[in-house]
Design a protein around this motif. Structure first.
Motif, PDB file in Angstrom:
ATOM      1  N   THR A 147       0.623  -6.843  15.846  1.00  0.00           N
ATOM      2  CA  THR A 147       0.428  -5.827  16.052  1.00  0.00           C
ATOM      3  C   THR A 147      -0.631  -5.495  16.677  1.00  0.00           C
ATOM      4  O   THR A 147      -1.673  -6.315  16.148  1.00  0.00           O
ATOM      5  CB  THR A 147       1.472  -5.007  15.189  1.00  0.00           C
ATOM      6  N   THR A 199      -2.197  -2.975  16.508  1.00  0.00           N
ATOM      7  CA  THR A 199      -2.130  -1.368  15.191  1.00  0.00           C
ATOM      8  C   THR A 199      -1.662  -1.702  14.079  1.00  0.00           C
ATOM      9  O   THR A 199      -0.825  -1.851  13.818  1.00  0.00           O
ATOM     10  CB  THR A 199      -2.621  -0.070  16.273  1.00  0.00           C
ATOM     11  N   PHE A 200      -2.431  -1.313  12.679  1.00  0.00           N
ATOM     12  CA  PHE A 200      -1.719  -0.742  11.323  1.00  0.00           C
ATOM     13  C   PHE A 200      -2.799  -0.955  11.129  1.00  0.00           C
ATOM     14  O   PHE A 200      -3.693  -0.503  11.082  1.00  0.00           O
ATOM     15  CB  PHE A 200      -1.739  -2.700  11.218  1.00  0.00           C
ATOM     16  N   GLN A 253      -5.625   1.892  10.320  1.00  0.00           N
ATOM     17  CA  GLN A 253      -6.139   2.951  11.746  1.00  0.00           C
ATOM     18  C   GLN A 253      -4.809   4.223  11.596  1.00  0.00           C
ATOM     19  O   GLN A 253      -3.467   3.668  10.591  1.00  0.00           O
ATOM     20  CB  GLN A 253      -5.574   2.173  12.676  1.00  0.00           C
ATOM     21  N   SER A 300       1.353   2.624  13.506  1.00  0.00           N
ATOM     22  CA  SER A 300       0.350   1.917  12.537  1.00  0.00           C
ATOM     23  C   SER A 300       2.190   1.542  11.666  1.00  0.00           C
ATOM     24  O   SER A 300       2.072   1.061  10.287  1.00  0.00           O
ATOM     25  CB  SER A 300      -0.602   1.814  11.978  1.00  0.00           C
ATOM     26  N   GLN A 345       3.715  -0.056   8.324  1.00  0.00           N
ATOM     27  CA  GLN A 345       3.742  -0.431   7.243  1.00  0.00           C
ATOM     28  C   GLN A 345       4.858  -0.339   6.102  1.00  0.00           C
ATOM     29  O   GLN A 345       5.179  -0.737   5.254  1.00  0.00           O
ATOM     30  CB  GLN A 345       2.696   1.003   6.978  1.00  0.00           C
ATOM     31  N   VAL A 392      -2.762  -8.874  12.456  1.00  0.00           N
ATOM     32  CA  VAL A 392      -3.751  -7.302  13.056  1.00  0.00           C
ATOM     33  C   VAL A 392      -5.460  -7.535  13.227  1.00  0.00           C
ATOM     34  O   VAL A 392      -5.595  -7.860  12.725  1.00  0.00           O
ATOM     35  CB  VAL A 392      -3.212  -6.326  11.414  1.00  0.00           C
TER      36      VAL A 392
END
Length: 382
Positions: A7, A9-10, A13, A18, A22, A39
């Motif tokens: 990914t 976005t994590f 962010q 994101s 999580q 990530v």
């Protein structure tokens, strides 16, 4: 089962994708499913977590809140050969997702993708509409080898079908109804932000053109005087349009910046109504969070948000990009306190039915079915 996730976005962010991922990682851990998560690294101070492997990234020049990853192929291949995943899940069609796609093809690992962002709809806000046909051609190429492409809403799934993307299914979103709940409302929120108006109207999200914040600003200015003087606006989030909105010096408005966890939950619960004009949402996590807090929402009748709000019961629909429609919805909600309280209770009741555990367990079931099909194919070929 072992799952590798790629990914762009994590956390740290802060956006709907994101935070969903999580929660995905936390659920996999509870279900004792081994994961490796590839990530971007945002800063040198990014929190370390077991199984989370970060790659170099840089902010996009026109949108610094998003990052462009530069994954190290030698490092990632070595990690995956040691980990030996049963399935790869990619959530982005760009650099990190391309790495996941390449490895899945080369190693014969089943590939699942999820669609999170209407990139083509963003183009008009940055005067890049001429790229639209190229993007859809690229999206069809990227997803042609996926065993499954997951969409967050019926509206998004239908769009992808119309664009010729194959093997589609739904992966909806849930909400944490313990964190986002009406009991978080308190007077300390009003004192903290010096709120004196009778009503609090809330926006949560990126402050960017594709969120149609020009429509929100227009509604602020066009509210009838009888309401305008009673309302205090609270805008939660950050992004390239924040400075522009602050420069307008609109009265009775507070910019909080990014809020997380209990501070965000307190904002939702302490507001009288949530106002969200965006027409580009594939789902709209923030709208569901607001409803869970017992706060009805005024939203544009567009995108995945249409499947969250029930008009006249848990919120109000405005025509897309309509300042007058947004104003009408706000006035309707604030004009009758008894009706507003009833809508808040109905919003909470609806949100209580959106269980993250059930949603993620259904996703796990899909993973298992794909892995079993691959095993059966290999056994048959042997």
């Amino acid at each position: 089962m072992k799952i590798a996730l790629f990914t762009d976005t994590f956390p740290p962010q802060v956006n709907g994708v994101s935070l969903t991922l999580q929660r995905w990682a936390e659920h996999m851990e509870r279900r004792q499913v081994e994961t490796r998560i590839f990530v971007p690294r945002c800063t040198q101070e990014d929190p370390e977590a077991p199984g989370v492997l970060r790659s170099l990234s840089v902010p996009l020049f026109f949108y610094p809140e998003h990052r462009l990853s530069f994954p190290n192929p030698f490092f990632i291949r070595r990690e995956l050969r040691e980990f030996r995943p049963d399935l790869i899940h990619v959530t982005t069609p760009f650099n990190m997702g391309l790495m996941g796609l390449h490895i899945a093809k080369k190693e014969g690992i089943p590939l699942v993708a999820s669609y999170h962002t209407h990139f083509d709809r963003y183009l008009q806000y940055y005067r890049l509409q001429f790229l639209s046909s190229w993007i859809w051609n690229y999206m069809r190429w990227f997803h042609e080898s996926c065993e499954l492409l997951l969409a967050p809403s019926d509206e998004t799934k239908q769009l992808l079908e119309n664009k010729g993307l194959p093997r589609l299914d739904l992966w909806r979103r849930g909400v944490d109804t313990e964190l986002f709940c009406p009991s978080r409302a308190n007077h300390a929120f009003r004192r903290r932000y010096h709120i004196e108006g009778q009503h609090v109207l809330l926006y949560v999200g990126r402050m960017a053109p594709e969120k149609d914040l020009d429509v929100l600003a227009g509604a602020m200015k066009k509210l009838p005087g009888s309401f305008r003087d009673q309302v205090h606006w609270v805008l939660v989030g950050d992004g390239p349009m924040r400075e522009e909105l602050e420069a307008e010096k609109l009265p009775h408005i507070t910019f909080t910046g990014t809020l997380r966890g209990e501070a965000l939950a307190e904002a939702y619960a302490s507001a009288d109504a949530f106002v969200f004009p965006s027409t580009t949402e594939t789902f709209g996590n923030v709208v569901l969070e607001s409803l869970a807090a017992g706060t009805p929402a005024v939203v544009a009748r567009a995108g995945g948000v249409k499947e969250i709000v029930e008009h006249g019961r848990t919120g109000w629909f405005a025509s897309p990009r309509s300042v007058d429609g947004l104003v009408e919805g706000i006035c309707h909600l604030l004009g009758n306190s008894e009706r507003l309280r009833w809508m808040g209770k109905e919003a909470r009741r609806m949100a209580l039915e959106q269980s993250w555990d059930q949603i993620f367990d259904r996703l796990l079931f899909r993973y298992e079915a794909i892995v079993e099909r691959k095993t059966a194919r290999h056994a048959h070929a042997g």
